[in-house]
Design an enzyme around this catalytic site. Structure first.
Site, PDB file in Angstrom:
ATOM      1  N   GLY A   1      -8.823  -7.670   0.332  1.00 50.38           N
ATOM      2  CA  GLY A   1      -7.577  -8.050   1.007  1.00 50.38           C
ATOM      3  C   GLY A   1      -7.328  -9.548   0.960  1.00 50.38           C
ATOM      4  O   GLY A   1      -6.215  -9.996   0.660  1.00 50.38           O
TER       5      GLY A   1
ATOM      6  N   GLY B   1     -13.714  -3.057   0.669  1.00 55.08           N
ATOM      7  CA  GLY B   1     -15.035  -2.424   0.694  1.00 55.08           C
ATOM      8  C   GLY B   1     -15.165  -1.350  -0.372  1.00 55.08           C
ATOM      9  O   GLY B   1     -16.203  -1.231  -1.030  1.00 55.08           O
TER      10      GLY B   1
ATOM     11  N   LYS C   1     -19.387 -12.552   3.630  1.00 57.70           N
ATOM     12  CA  LYS C   1     -20.757 -12.097   3.908  1.00 57.70           C
ATOM     13  C   LYS C   1     -21.485 -11.726   2.633  1.00 57.70           C
ATOM     14  O   LYS C   1     -21.076 -10.820   1.909  1.00 57.70           O
ATOM     15  CB  LYS C   1     -20.717 -10.880   4.847  1.00 57.70           C
ATOM     16  CG  LYS C   1     -20.423 -11.261   6.291  1.00 57.70           C
ATOM     17  CD  LYS C   1     -20.253 -10.033   7.170  1.00 57.70           C
ATOM     18  CE  LYS C   1     -21.567  -9.276   7.344  1.00 57.70           C
ATOM     19  NZ  LYS C   1     -21.348  -8.012   8.087  1.00 57.70           N
TER      20      LYS C   1
ATOM     21  N   ARG D   1       0.822  -1.222   0.000  1.00 60.68           N
ATOM     22  CA  ARG D   1       0.000   0.000   0.000  1.00 60.68           C
ATOM     23  C   ARG D   1       0.850   1.263   0.000  1.00 60.68           C
ATOM     24  O   ARG D   1       0.437   2.286  -0.551  1.00 60.68           O
ATOM     25  CB  ARG D   1      -0.934  -0.006   1.204  1.00 60.68           C
ATOM     26  CG  ARG D   1      -2.101  -0.934   0.987  1.00 60.68           C
ATOM     27  CD  ARG D   1      -3.111  -0.798   2.095  1.00 60.68           C
ATOM     28  NE  ARG D   1      -4.389  -1.334   1.642  1.00 60.68           N
ATOM     29  CZ  ARG D   1      -5.479  -1.362   2.381  1.00 60.68           C
ATOM     30  NH1 ARG D   1      -5.459  -0.886   3.610  1.00 60.68           N
ATOM     31  NH2 ARG D   1      -6.599  -1.861   1.904  1.00 60.68           N
TER      32      ARG D   1
HETATM   33  P1  ADP Z   1     -11.978  -9.947   0.741  1.00 58.14           P
HETATM   34  O1  ADP Z   1     -11.144  -9.598   1.957  1.00 58.14           O
HETATM   35  O2  ADP Z   1     -11.138 -10.402  -0.389  1.00 58.14           O
HETATM   36  O3  ADP Z   1     -12.942  -8.864   0.378  1.00 58.14           O
HETATM   37  P2  ADP Z   1     -13.911 -11.348   2.340  1.00 58.14           P
HETATM   38  O4  ADP Z   1     -13.379 -10.616   3.517  1.00 58.14           O
HETATM   39  O5  ADP Z   1     -15.267 -11.077   1.890  1.00 58.14           O
HETATM   40  O6  ADP Z   1     -12.875 -11.219   1.112  1.00 58.14           O
HETATM   41  O7  ADP Z   1     -13.869 -12.918   2.630  1.00 58.14           O
HETATM   42  C1  ADP Z   1     -12.705 -13.565   3.011  1.00 58.14           C
HETATM   43  C2  ADP Z   1     -12.989 -14.584   4.054  1.00 58.14           C
HETATM   44  O8  ADP Z   1     -13.997 -15.478   3.612  1.00 58.14           O
HETATM   45  C3  ADP Z   1     -11.768 -15.408   4.355  1.00 58.14           C
HETATM   46  O9  ADP Z   1     -11.440 -15.235   5.720  1.00 58.14           O
HETATM   47  C4  ADP Z   1     -12.228 -16.848   4.054  1.00 58.14           C
HETATM   48  O10 ADP Z   1     -11.747 -17.778   4.974  1.00 58.14           O
HETATM   49  C5  ADP Z   1     -13.712 -16.722   4.190  1.00 58.14           C
HETATM   50  N1  ADP Z   1     -14.422 -17.834   3.542  1.00 58.14           N
HETATM   51  C6  ADP Z   1     -14.617 -18.050   2.230  1.00 58.14           C
HETATM   52  N2  ADP Z   1     -15.313 -19.177   2.026  1.00 58.14           N
HETATM   53  C7  ADP Z   1     -15.555 -19.725   3.229  1.00 58.14           C
HETATM   54  C8  ADP Z   1     -16.236 -20.897   3.699  1.00 58.14           C
HETATM   55  N3  ADP Z   1     -16.788 -21.749   2.848  1.00 58.14           N
HETATM   56  N4  ADP Z   1     -16.297 -21.075   5.023  1.00 58.14           N
HETATM   57  C9  ADP Z   1     -15.735 -20.216   5.888  1.00 58.14           C
HETATM   58  N5  ADP Z   1     -15.074 -19.100   5.511  1.00 58.14           N
HETATM   59  C10 ADP Z   1     -14.984 -18.852   4.203  1.00 58.14           C
HETATM   60 MG    MG Z   2     -11.574  -9.602   3.987  1.00 58.69          MG
END
Ligand code: ADP
Ligand code: MG
Length: 388
Positions: A345, A368, A200, A35
């Site tokens: 992330g 986000g 989520k 970053r």
């Molecule tokens: P990003 O940070 O890329 O935006 P998110 O924060 O939305 O992504 O999601 C990442 C998280 O989702 C990770 O911690 C990953 O472990 C979790 N995750 C994805 N699929 C599953 C699953 N089937 N069960 C539990 N956790 C999951």
């Molecule tokens: Mg995340």
């Protein structure tokens, strides 16, 4: 929203908001300075034009209090390493006398870093006094903190309007991030494929809705898949479902028709560190990755893609046993040669772990903010920079 090139900066002082919210090791040293590097082009642009830069960032979640471990010092020294020809100072406050005496004494072409913005409770509360205090530190305002532009925080939101429209601008990183998403959304090489996973579904629905106006396929994995499967009428066993999102999920499915693909099988933990693929979601065990058949289907679609937007891991990637689905997706995108835009992330950590970052066209610094820009094609802090 104007860019740096339209600012009059020579010999003036810029307040530059960056996002240097880097991950730290337990001993307080920097684990990944991506970053910081991402905002260097903007800082170099300004410094080369004899602008004095008052640089502001947040670090971690101090919650409006001074937390010693979240002081700005390691960032200041890394910045000094990355800009060896420039004097880099830092000070122990955000506004007021301490900050002003650093800011007003900066020589042209040098840089001074303010203390962690989130030590002040007014930052996240968008306190008008804090915004006014920050605005006193610069003649012009530059926002290059893409990853926080979806927030109405004092240093990215209210501060902007203290500067005349001609004296506020988006930095080069913000420009690069928005252009990458705009290009994919507005002029996609086909097929255009979105991959959505992660934690989520409520975080992702607005972006999925916007993507469905444009894409040929949406491939869904991760936890969001469970809510969508239930909305379709499937038995999801004990899988976590966001009940309050079921209506929105149903509308999404209606809009998508057969363009939206959901997992047809799942990986679950088995005894002795093994992994089992199952077709039905079981009641008592968590499904932690997409299954082998789903991976194959997603891979085949992705290998043909001309454009990809990806946010959200396919599984619980923190455990190497459940990394397979996400690895398949990352490799298929790399093989496709598509215009690949990756955000979030946890998501960007996947090509990083696989040494595939260079195969992605654009790796966003936002999570986000990335999803929100995909959904709305603007962000509160970017609107604050504009003329209206
Ligand atoms: P990003 O940070 O890329 O935006 P998110 O924060 O939305 O992504 O999601 C990442 C998280 O989702 C990770 O911690 C990953 O472990 C979790 N995750 C994805 N699929 C599953 C699953 N089937 N069960 C539990 N956790 C999951
Ligand atoms: Mg995340």
């Amino acid at each position: 929203m104007q860019g740096l090139e339209s600012l009059h900066i020579e010999g003036r002082r810029a307040l530059v908001r960056v996002d240097f919210n880097v991950p730290l090791h337990d001993d307080g040293t920097i684990r990944d300075d991506t970053r910081i590097r991402a905002a260097l082009p903007t800082l170099e642009y300004l410094l080369q034009r004899d602008c004095a830069c008052v640089v502001a960032t947040h670090l971690g979640r101090p919650g409006g209090q001074r937390i010693e471990d979240l002081r700005i010092d390691p960032i200041a020294s890394r910045l000094a390493d990355l800009l060896p020809d420039r004097a880099v100072q830092h000070c122990d406050d955000i506004t007021g006398e301490t900050a002003q005496s650093m800011a007003y004494a900066l020589r042209p072409g040098t840089l001074g870093l303010l203390q962690n913005l989130r030590f002040h409770p007014g930052e996240e509360a968008d306190d008008p006094d804090l915004a006014a205090g920050l605005a006193q530190l610069g003649d012009v305002y530059v926002n290059d903190a893409f990853a926080v532009c979806h927030r109405r925080h004092a240093s990215v939101y209210s501060v902007a309007r203290h500067f005349p429209a001609a004296d506020r601008a988006a930095g080069l990183l913000v420009r690069r991030e928005t252009q990458a998403i705009d290009g994919a959304m507005d002029q996609p090489a086909r097929p255009f494929v979105a991959v959505i996973g992660g934690a989520k579904v409520s975080d992702k629905i607005a972006a999925m809705r916007a993507l469905l106006d444009r894409v040929d396929h949406v491939l869904v994995g991760g936890v969001p898949a469970f809510t969508l499967l239930k909305a379709r009428g499937d038995d999801v066993g004990g899988a976590p479902v966001e009940e309050d999102q079921l209506d929105a999920a149903r509308q999404l499915l209606d809009k998508a028709g057969d363009r939206l693909l959901l997992p047809v099988d799942h990986a679950v933990p088995a005894p002795r560190d093994d992994v089992l693929t199952v077709d039905m979601l079981p009641a008592g065990v968590a499904a932690l990755d997409i299954g082998a058949e789903t991976s194959t289907r997603y891979r085949q679609i992705l290998e043909q893609a001309g454009t990809v937007i990806w946010n959200g891991p396919m599984g619980y990637v923190e455990d190497p046993r459940f990394f397979a689905g996400s690895r398949t997706v990352a490799r298929a995108i790399a093989r496709s040669g598509a215009n690949a835009i990756v955000g979030g992330g946890d998501t960007t950590g996947i090509p990083q772990r696989l040494g595939l970052l260079d195969a992605m066209t654009h790796v966003s610094t936002g999570g986000g903010a990335f999803l929100s820009y995909v959904a709305h094609r603007t962000l509160p802090a970017l609107q604050a920079l504009g003329d209206e």
